[in-house]
Design a protein around this motif. Sequence first.
Motif, PDB file in Angstrom:
ATOM      1  N   ILE A   1       0.035   7.357  -4.912  1.00 34.35           N
ATOM      2  CA  ILE A   1      -1.204   7.922  -5.194  1.00 34.35           C
ATOM      3  C   ILE A   1      -1.326   9.117  -5.830  1.00 34.35           C
ATOM      4  N   GLN A   2      -2.367   9.428  -6.408  1.00 35.34           N
ATOM      5  CA  GLN A   2      -2.603  10.474  -7.549  1.00 35.34           C
ATOM      6  C   GLN A   2      -3.322  11.727  -6.724  1.00 35.34           C
TER       7      GLN A   2
ATOM      8  N   ASN B   1       0.711  -1.167  -0.140  1.00 32.42           N
ATOM      9  CA  ASN B   1       0.053  -0.038  -0.019  1.00 32.42           C
ATOM     10  C   ASN B   1       0.779   1.343  -0.280  1.00 32.42           C
TER      11      ASN B   1
ATOM     12  N   LEU C   1      -1.137  11.431   3.903  1.00 33.38           N
ATOM     13  CA  LEU C   1      -0.130  10.779   2.830  1.00 33.38           C
ATOM     14  C   LEU C   1       1.283  10.714   3.312  1.00 33.38           C
TER      15      LEU C   1
ATOM     16  N   THR D   1       2.645   1.877  -3.466  1.00 29.03           N
ATOM     17  CA  THR D   1       1.590   2.211  -4.565  1.00 29.03           C
ATOM     18  C   THR D   1       1.462   3.798  -4.447  1.00 29.03           C
TER      19      THR D   1
ATOM     20  N   LEU E   1      -8.238  14.201  -3.744  1.00 27.88           N
ATOM     21  CA  LEU E   1      -7.678  12.862  -3.660  1.00 27.88           C
ATOM     22  C   LEU E   1      -8.651  11.896  -4.457  1.00 27.88           C
TER      23      LEU E   1
ATOM     24  N   ARG F   1       3.853   8.376   1.941  1.00 26.43           N
ATOM     25  CA  ARG F   1       3.347   7.849   0.441  1.00 26.43           C
ATOM     26  C   ARG F   1       4.118   8.567  -0.507  1.00 26.43           C
TER      27      ARG F   1
END
Length: 342
Positions: A12-13, A7, A100, A10, A27, A103
């Motif tokens: 995140i956009q 997780n 985030l 990966t 998000l 991330r």
Amino acid sequence: EIMSDSNTMTPIQVGLDDGYAFTKVALPDEQLIAIPSRARVGKSGVTWINQGQQRIFEYETEGAVYSVGTVDGAPTHFEGYPTSGMNRVIVQHALQEAGLAGRSIHAVSGLPVSAFYRKNGEQRRDTIEKKRLSLKQTVQPKSERLPAAIAFHEVIPEALAAWYDYVIVTKANEAVLDEERLSVPIAIVDIGGRTTDYVVVKDQGVIHASSGSLQGGMLDVKQAVANGVQERFDLENVGEQLVSSAVEAGVVRLHGKDHDVAELVDTAKRELLERLYAETRRQLGLGVELDRILFVGGGSVALAEHIADWFPNQAIAEHPAFANARGMLKYLQYVCEESDVA
């Protein structure tokens, strides 16, 4: 929240509208987060009695420490703000507030139209690249928290982001291009903190003769109110947070008493509105050839009742302060070439 390695790995956009007044994050799960673009150089000088109530956070970038949060922020309306350390720490704080930490981030942010394009429509490639690289630089939280790391970053014109938000419609978790909205000429008027942007899109092309930026926005209202409060109460200076709440509530609290400054706020708004109205007419005329004039940006919220009757074919976008951030996310999700996001 405990995240698994997969997780965490990966990316995140994120749509990232890092404005002069507020920094907004969109998000993929439709969460929208906004924080004031408020920071200053140096440590906070505050010890929190209860750690759970911490409201000022410290970050380091390029060897300088900044305090972000409920501080009296230094002005953001200076020329180099979009590529400054101050911008980076405010963006990092917004990403932390969005949950985030730790991330990897793929982000699209923006620049004002006149900072993105020259008058002849050419892109200002050096400015765009400088902004793109700036947000990829490391920002380290001065706490236990892990940084959010921006691994991929694209930059688009701010008001054009709101156009993407308008024409890319999500229905039942599926994105579709609204053919009707795509086929007609539309103007976006983006009233922000420092700038007001104009973009006219026709046949999926930007009409540069009617597009550009006005140096004027809601921070001008704050400055005028700050000057007025200083003058009326004979103060050498007033804190930025105090002025912000005065603009929002029309009341300023000094020496433990509330003072009505609604008239000061109204006068400051009127002065800005006169400039905006004149520039809007200069850029768009009466808007007769435009199918829709869409107002976006935080200023469209603050000035909604004053701009309501400028055009018969106008509208204020849904949650207008987040139109650019949503459009930036949609651009990243559906327009960016997959090969770009590497």
